[in-house]
Design a protein around this motif. Structure first.
Motif, short mmCIF file in Angstrom:
data_model
loop_
_atom_site.label_atom_id
_atom_site.label_comp_id
_atom_site.label_asym_id
_atom_site.label_seq_id
_atom_site.Cartn_x
_atom_site.Cartn_y
_atom_site.Cartn_z
N LEU A 133 0.91 -0.98 0.46
CA LEU A 133 0.20 0.06 0.01
C LEU A 133 0.85 1.63 -0.33
N SER A 134 1.90 0.92 0.11
CA SER A 134 3.36 2.64 0.89
C SER A 134 2.98 3.45 -0.85
N ALA A 135 2.68 2.38 -1.96
CA ALA A 135 3.34 2.30 -2.97
C ALA A 135 1.92 3.75 -3.75
N ASN A 170 -3.91 13.48 2.91
CA ASN A 170 -4.50 13.52 3.52
C ASN A 170 -4.48 12.66 4.82
N ASN A 171 -3.84 11.34 5.09
CA ASN A 171 -3.84 10.47 5.66
C ASN A 171 -5.03 9.64 4.90
N HIS A 219 0.34 -2.93 9.89
CA HIS A 219 1.06 -2.21 9.32
C HIS A 219 1.21 -0.64 8.44
N TRP A 220 -0.34 -0.76 8.23
CA TRP A 220 -0.84 0.38 7.47
C TRP A 220 -1.89 1.13 7.82
N ARG A 249 -8.86 4.99 0.49
CA ARG A 249 -10.52 4.48 -0.05
C ARG A 249 -9.58 4.48 -1.71
N LEU A 250 -11.34 4.23 -2.61
CA LEU A 250 -11.10 4.11 -3.89
C LEU A 250 -11.51 5.21 -4.80
#
Length: 387
Positions: free
Chosen positions: A49-51, A56-57, A159-160, A165-166
């Motif tokens: 997900l970091s990619a 805004n978080n 870890h996330w 949001r899509l």
């Protein structure tokens, strides 16, 4: 045995027989070549997900881009690897492989394009996924909804910590977060599936695949069957939700393609009842043998479409027979099939049929006897997730 039940079994086996008549040989090396059969772009999309952009978080993902929708799958397959390690080497036994492989087939056969031809979305190797594609719309409920279910179940929470949001579609017809998808039955089913996966006991899920301990192997088999039960219950519910919401785009396709899509959706219920093992290898083999490598157009009449293989022709034709026969029987054929598959022994027989009839149609008489036996002597499992 009630005559209607017997006739239902005969109808099922006869349909399988049509599929199973030997056609052309398939190169085994091509089937089992792992790198050659990954979904297009799989190795180039992120698995974390970091990619994705963090605004805004909030992690923002665009599911109307093939690469980003594919990445959703890769994230799920990667994150569930520790829980399915015992099912096969290099994560090939992961039962979620069926989803990205199906999506890759849709992309490579131009089924994600704008079928109204109003835009160039999905044409000329574009990564754009069109809302005017029935296949893309149906797939939304088998990509975004499973992903949101994994989020709701807490698969990434360690870890996330950010919200996810899509991106909305152009028309805004599709829900984009856990909160605004909460009315969907399929979201709850996928949440149940991922919750079960996360709570899998470590001693079985990370056990060695090559163990000689019969009791451990049996536990691993039972675990996989239970995961498949939850997964297929969610899959079928996603199709039910998708059919309602994707109906407006069905008419954009050719009549043969419309029929094939509906027949394929109906066939999934028969496949689901067996707890078919949607791992990497099994899914690849079935897609290679039975799914058309191009769109169907006016004039295409299975089982005699000249540029498609005999096995694909027979598969398309047979899916239509299944749906029509089941409708004419008032659902009898599906009910009989589900009854035969409601025990572990019956499902094992069903999967055996699907795997072996292609090469050996002569097992039909024995298969009829075994299915009849299963219905008579084996009680249904308790607490079926799909019941």
């Amino acid at each position: 045995m009630h005559p209607a039940v017997f006739l239902g079994i005969i109808s099922i086996l006869w349909t399988f027989y049509i599929i199973s008549i030997p056609s052309e040989s398939v190169n085994d090396a091509a089937i089992w070549d792992v790198t050659a059969k990954l979904p297009p772009m799989w190795e180039k999309v992120p698995s974390d997900l970091s990619a994705f952009p963090l605004i805004n978080n909030v992690t923002v993902i665009n599911p109307w881009d093939y690469r980003q929708r594919l990445a959703i799958y890769k994230i799920m397959v990667t994150a569930t690897e520790p829980f399915m390690r015992s099912f096969g080497p290099r994560n090939t036994g992961n039962i979620l492989w069926g989803l990205p492989l199906q999506h890759g087939w849709q992309y490579s056969t131009s089924r994600l394009r704008d079928f109204t031809n109003a835009t160039k979305c999905g044409f000329n190797s574009s990564f754009c996924i069109s809302e005017n594609s029935w296949w893309a719309s149906m797939n939304y409920f088998l990509s975004v909804i499973p992903f949101l279910g994994s989020v709701k179940a807490g698969l990434y929470s360690r870890h996330w910590p950010h919200q996810i949001r899509l991106t909305s579609s152009r028309t805004g017809r599709y829900c984009t977060s856990v909160s605004n998808c909460s009315s969907l039955a399929s979201l709850e089913r996928w949440t149940d599936f991922f919750a079960f996966v996360i709570n899998t006991t470590d001693d079985v899920s990370v056990g060695m695949v090559e163990t000689r301990d019969i009791s451990i192997k049996e536990k691993m088999s039972q675990l996989e069957d239970k995961m498949l039960e939850f997964m297929w219950a969610a899959h079928v519910t996603s199709i039910e939700d998708g059919l309602v919401r994707s109906a407006p785009s069905l008419g954009f396709m050719s009549e043969p393609e419309q029929k094939f899509g509906q027949d394929w959706g109906s066939m999934v219920e028969f496949i689901a009842a067996t707890h078919f093992q949607t791992n990497f290898n099994q899914t690849n083999v079935f897609q290679l043998l039975y799914l058309p490598p191009r769109l169907l157009w006016p004039g295409d009449k299975p089982p005699a479409i000249p540029d498609l293989t005999k096995s694909v022709n027979k598969a398309i034709f047979t899916m239509g027979i299944f749906r029509k026969a089941n409708a004419l029987s008032g659902g009898l054929i599906l009910r009989v099939w589900k009854r035969a598959m409601c025990s572990a022994e019956g499902r094992k027989e069903g999967r055996y049929l699907m795997r072996n009839l292609v090469e050996n149609p002569y097992i039909i008489p024995l298969a009829i006897a075994r299915l009849a036996r299963d219905i008579v002597i084996y009680p249904c499992d308790d607490n079926m997730a799909s019941s």
